[in-house]
Motif scaffolding. Structure first.
Motif, PDB file in Angstrom:
ATOM      1  N   LEU A 265      -8.755 -17.991  11.581  1.00  0.00           N
ATOM      2  CA  LEU A 265      -7.763 -17.716  10.544  1.00  0.00           C
ATOM      3  C   LEU A 265      -7.089 -19.009  10.110  1.00  0.00           C
ATOM      4  N   GLY A 266      -6.754 -19.863  11.089  1.00  0.00           N
ATOM      5  CA  GLY A 266      -6.137 -21.138  10.761  1.00  0.00           C
ATOM      6  C   GLY A 266      -7.036 -21.999   9.891  1.00  0.00           C
ATOM      7  N   VAL A 267      -8.334 -22.003  10.218  1.00  0.00           N
ATOM      8  CA  VAL A 267      -9.293 -22.785   9.424  1.00  0.00           C
ATOM      9  C   VAL A 267      -9.379 -22.226   8.007  1.00  0.00           C
ATOM     10  N   SER A 268      -9.487 -20.903   7.893  1.00  0.00           N
ATOM     11  CA  SER A 268      -9.652 -20.290   6.571  1.00  0.00           C
ATOM     12  C   SER A 268      -8.421 -20.452   5.695  1.00  0.00           C
ATOM     13  N   GLU A 269      -7.261 -20.654   6.320  1.00  0.00           N
ATOM     14  CA  GLU A 269      -6.016 -20.826   5.570  1.00  0.00           C
ATOM     15  C   GLU A 269      -5.697 -22.299   5.317  1.00  0.00           C
ATOM     16  N   GLY A 270      -6.689 -23.179   5.549  1.00  0.00           N
ATOM     17  CA  GLY A 270      -6.518 -24.584   5.223  1.00  0.00           C
ATOM     18  C   GLY A 270      -5.728 -25.399   6.223  1.00  0.00           C
ATOM     19  N   ARG A 271      -5.647 -24.914   7.467  1.00  0.00           N
ATOM     20  CA  ARG A 271      -4.863 -25.621   8.476  1.00  0.00           C
ATOM     21  C   ARG A 271      -5.751 -26.203   9.575  1.00  0.00           C
ATOM     22  N   ALA A 272      -7.009 -26.441   9.277  1.00  0.00           N
ATOM     23  CA  ALA A 272      -7.969 -26.893  10.287  1.00  0.00           C
ATOM     24  C   ALA A 272      -7.583 -28.214  10.919  1.00  0.00           C
ATOM     25  N   ASN A 273      -6.884 -29.077  10.194  1.00  0.00           N
ATOM     26  CA  ASN A 273      -6.543 -30.404  10.712  1.00  0.00           C
ATOM     27  C   ASN A 273      -5.167 -30.453  11.367  1.00  0.00           C
ATOM     28  N   GLU A 274      -4.536 -29.315  11.541  1.00  0.00           N
ATOM     29  CA  GLU A 274      -3.220 -29.274  12.172  1.00  0.00           C
ATOM     30  C   GLU A 274      -3.343 -29.063  13.674  1.00  0.00           C
ATOM     31  N   ILE A 275      -2.261 -29.349  14.383  1.00  0.00           N
ATOM     32  CA  ILE A 275      -2.184 -29.064  15.812  1.00  0.00           C
ATOM     33  C   ILE A 275      -2.307 -27.550  16.017  1.00  0.00           C
ATOM     34  N   PRO A 276      -2.865 -27.073  17.142  1.00  0.00           N
ATOM     35  CA  PRO A 276      -3.081 -25.641  17.311  1.00  0.00           C
ATOM     36  C   PRO A 276      -1.843 -24.760  17.096  1.00  0.00           C
ATOM     37  N   SER A 277      -0.657 -25.286  17.366  1.00  0.00           N
ATOM     38  CA  SER A 277       0.543 -24.478  17.124  1.00  0.00           C
ATOM     39  C   SER A 277       0.772 -24.212  15.646  1.00  0.00           C
ATOM     40  N   GLY A 278      -0.056 -24.806  14.783  1.00  0.00           N
ATOM     41  CA  GLY A 278       0.017 -24.513  13.361  1.00  0.00           C
ATOM     42  C   GLY A 278      -0.346 -23.079  13.022  1.00  0.00           C
ATOM     43  N   VAL A 279      -0.889 -22.331  13.990  1.00  0.00           N
ATOM     44  CA  VAL A 279      -1.164 -20.910  13.729  1.00  0.00           C
ATOM     45  C   VAL A 279       0.121 -20.087  13.763  1.00  0.00           C
ATOM     46  N   VAL A 280       1.204 -20.624  14.312  1.00  0.00           N
ATOM     47  CA  VAL A 280       2.455 -19.862  14.410  1.00  0.00           C
ATOM     48  C   VAL A 280       2.953 -19.411  13.032  1.00  0.00           C
ATOM     49  N   PRO A 281       3.005 -20.303  12.023  1.00  0.00           N
ATOM     50  CA  PRO A 281       3.428 -19.827  10.697  1.00  0.00           C
ATOM     51  C   PRO A 281       2.546 -18.706  10.150  1.00  0.00           C
ATOM     52  N   LEU A 282       1.252 -18.752  10.476  1.00  0.00           N
ATOM     53  CA  LEU A 282       0.352 -17.702  10.021  1.00  0.00           C
ATOM     54  C   LEU A 282       0.661 -16.377  10.709  1.00  0.00           C
ATOM     55  N   LEU A 283       0.930 -16.434  12.004  1.00  0.00           N
ATOM     56  CA  LEU A 283       1.285 -15.215  12.735  1.00  0.00           C
ATOM     57  C   LEU A 283       2.609 -14.646  12.230  1.00  0.00           C
ATOM     58  N   ARG A 284       3.533 -15.532  11.850  1.00  0.00           N
ATOM     59  CA  ARG A 284       4.795 -15.067  11.264  1.00  0.00           C
ATOM     60  C   ARG A 284       4.536 -14.341   9.946  1.00  0.00           C
ATOM     61  N   GLN A 285       3.636 -14.886   9.137  1.00  0.00           N
ATOM     62  CA  GLN A 285       3.323 -14.253   7.855  1.00  0.00           C
ATOM     63  C   GLN A 285       2.735 -12.869   8.064  1.00  0.00           C
ATOM     64  N   ILE A 286       1.841 -12.748   9.043  1.00  0.00           N
ATOM     65  CA  ILE A 286       1.241 -11.432   9.358  1.00  0.00           C
ATOM     66  C   ILE A 286       2.315 -10.461   9.802  1.00  0.00           C
ATOM     67  N   ARG A 287       3.200 -10.919  10.686  1.00  0.00           N
ATOM     68  CA  ARG A 287       4.300 -10.075  11.163  1.00  0.00           C
ATOM     69  C   ARG A 287       5.175  -9.613  10.000  1.00  0.00           C
ATOM     70  N   ASP A 288       5.576 -10.559   9.159  1.00  0.00           N
ATOM     71  CA  ASP A 288       6.522 -10.235   8.086  1.00  0.00           C
ATOM     72  C   ASP A 288       5.890  -9.335   7.031  1.00  0.00           C
ATOM     73  N   SER A 289       4.598  -9.568   6.724  1.00  0.00           N
ATOM     74  CA  SER A 289       3.931  -8.703   5.736  1.00  0.00           C
ATOM     75  C   SER A 289       3.759  -7.293   6.273  1.00  0.00           C
ATOM     76  N   SER A 290       3.538  -7.178   7.578  1.00  0.00           N
ATOM     77  CA  SER A 290       3.404  -5.846   8.186  1.00  0.00           C
ATOM     78  C   SER A 290       4.726  -5.109   8.146  1.00  0.00           C
ATOM     79  N   ARG A 291       5.833  -5.831   8.334  1.00  0.00           N
ATOM     80  CA  ARG A 291       7.147  -5.200   8.286  1.00  0.00           C
ATOM     81  C   ARG A 291       7.435  -4.598   6.927  1.00  0.00           C
ATOM     82  N   HIS A 292       6.949  -5.265   5.863  1.00  0.00           N
ATOM     83  CA  HIS A 292       7.301  -4.857   4.513  1.00  0.00           C
ATOM     84  C   HIS A 292       6.249  -3.966   3.863  1.00  0.00           C
ATOM     85  N   SER A 293       5.185  -3.688   4.619  1.00  0.00           N
ATOM     86  CA  SER A 293       4.102  -2.865   4.038  1.00  0.00           C
ATOM     87  C   SER A 293       4.424  -1.383   4.199  1.00  0.00           C
TER      88      SER A 293
END
Length: 293
Positions: A265-293
């Protein structure tokens, strides 16, 4: 009047009650099956016939029944908790803690919520721990007794759900890590490497894991995920190799497949060159979108 009451006399509840008795507190105990109280009454405790009687026997009650619903069922909606403090030690969700606090407050009682980070044998020892959340003044009033349950015990926050939140967050990390090692054992065995050889190979990496946990916190707080070391892309490549190798020996890589999916998911969202903790913003987005769905 006893110093404290304990509801629920399974392995953990019995250990808590025995510890308090051993430390000189007068203890009233209750369990749905009364015979479980026998060892505690023999040790100096007093058995109550009902949960309500137990609560009314002490200014503070530690509940170690299976969950908050079982506690409410045992006490009944008509109970008056004026002058009483309930300390709920059953494992539950943050929502369970908030709901029980409303229930207790509606009946004029006070509440702390606790989570037990120990095996029954560790209760009352330096390595035992119970984490408590709730009003600081209420904690201070009862701290001496509550700290008697283990050297790692303490107050973790005034928000009633804090103990549950921290406990479940820790379990995500702890139990997933244990499960990942168990999966690694099966993977290694499939290629002729024994568990004792594997653990000696893994052990030097544990301090590195601790360092990376601290680094994750620093990066999440700063919002800076740039790196010139291992990246999300690197992690995804490694998990992809595990997935491919597992297929050759008919292993089922449940935990590593989840990690592979996360880093993909991190790679597909253009974050392949970031430190692994760069997936945290993506997980936040999933959480927040689920809350509002």
């Amino acid at each position: 009047m006893s110093d404290v009451s304990v509801l629920g006399l399974g392995l953990m509840g019995s250990s808590i009650a025995h510890t308090l008795i051993d430390k000189g507190y007068s203890v009233t105990v209750w369990n749905r099956t009364p015979e479980k109280a026998a060892p505690l009454t023999a040790a100096g405790g007093k058995a109550a016939f009902t949960a309500v009687e137990a609560v009314e026997s002490s200014p503070i009650t530690l509940s170690v029944v299976v969950d908050s619903s079982a506690l409410v069922e045992s006490l009944g909606d008509d109970i008056d908790l004026t002058g009483r403090t309930i300390v709920n030690l059953a494992t539950g969700t943050p929502a369970d803690a908030r709901e029980l606090e409303r229930w207790v407050t509606k009946r004029n009682g006070l509440m702390l919520s606790g989570t037990i980070s120990a095996y029954p044998k560790d209760i009352g020892t330096p390595v035992g721990g119970v984490n408590y959340a709730g009003p600081l003044e209420l904690w201070n009033r009862n701290a001496e007794m509550l700290l008697a349950l283990g050297g790692l015990s303490g107050h973790v926050g005034e928000v009633i759900s804090d103990a549950c939140t921290l406990d479940l967050s820790m379990l995500i990390f702890y139990m997933s890590s244990i499960a990942a090692f168990q999966e690694a054992v099966v993977f290694a065995e499939a290629f002729g490497v024994s568990p004792d050889r594997l653990v000696e190979f893994v052990r030097p990496g544990l301090p590195v894991l601790e360092r990376e946990v601290d680094e994750t916190v620093r990066r999440v707080e700063s919002g800076d995920y740039t790196t010139d070391e291992a990246t999300i892309g690197t992690f995804h490549h490694c998990m992809d190799l595990v997935w491919k190798a597992s297929a050759t020996v008919a292993a089922r890589p449940i935990i590593s497949s989840a990690a592979r999916e996360l880093f993909a998911l991190g790679v597909s969202e253009g974050r392949a060159n970031e430190i692994p903790s760069g997936v945290v913003p993506l997980l936040r987005q999933i959480r927040d979108s689920s809350r509002h769905s």
